[in-house]
Every structure is written in C-alpha cells, then in structure tokens.
Design a protein around this motif. Sequence first.
Motif, PDB file in Angstrom:
ATOM      1  N   VAL A 197      75.295 126.975   6.367  1.00  0.00           N
ATOM      2  CA  VAL A 197      75.442 125.645   6.961  1.00  0.00           C
ATOM      3  C   VAL A 197      75.424 124.618   5.834  1.00  0.00           C
ATOM      4  N   GLU A 218      74.042 121.740   4.211  1.00  0.00           N
ATOM      5  CA  GLU A 218      72.773 121.018   4.258  1.00  0.00           C
ATOM      6  C   GLU A 218      73.005 119.573   3.841  1.00  0.00           C
ATOM      7  N   ASN A 255      78.654 113.791  11.207  1.00  0.00           N
ATOM      8  CA  ASN A 255      78.295 114.843  12.164  1.00  0.00           C
ATOM      9  C   ASN A 255      79.316 115.980  12.203  1.00  0.00           C
ATOM     10  N   GLY A 310      74.953 119.826   8.766  1.00  0.00           N
ATOM     11  CA  GLY A 310      74.437 120.711   9.803  1.00  0.00           C
ATOM     12  C   GLY A 310      75.482 121.611  10.423  1.00  0.00           C
TER      13      GLY A 310
END
Length: 110
Positions: free
Chosen positions: A82, A84, A37, A41
């Motif tokens: 970003v 991916e 995380n 993203g």
Amino acid sequence: QALKATEGLRPGSTTELDADTLDAIADDVPNVSLALNDVAGCSVVDVMVAAGLQKSKGEARRMIQNGGARINNVKIEGVDAVVEGGSILDGRILLVSAGKKNKMLIRIQS
C-alpha cells in the motif's frame, strides 16, 4: 541538486529522493495529477494503473512480482503493498517506476 536529479532518474537507481529533487526533474518525466484519496492508503497496483504506468492490474501485479516496481526508488516487495503517507514527499509528490525506464511523477491535487 542537478546531479542528484540525474542520478535519481538513472535506470535501477537507488538514490534517495526528496520533493525538491522530484520538482527539478518534473519537466523530464511524464507526470499526472491524482487526488490524495486515490493514492494514500491505496494499493500500489491501483496507483500504477490510475497513473497510467501500467495498462491493467494484472500487468502491475506481474511487474511487482518480478521486482520491477519502485516508489521513490524504493523497491516494492509484494503485490499487496500500500502507498503509505510517508511515500508522498512533502504531501504533494512521488515517483513511481515500472521497470528500469518507465517512470511516472504523481502530483497530489490540493
């Protein structure tokens, strides 16, 4: 495999990388482990700073604007890019580059 790994590390290389190739070069490149995380993203700017490849977000933005940032040897086109999920090879590893010689192998913690 060894030739592909060597070619993949050449400054300015556009060699397409895969997880096995990155594993082969892991001992020759600085590396860091980050949580999924903190990578998937997230902005490329944030990932470059979190990995220690750039000292600040401003430096990371300038590197991208000047065309010097790459993920897995693919040029990053904009500062709002970003990371991916597909950039994380086998869901566990990616190579981020800043300039021709500064590279960081990011391993995803499981």
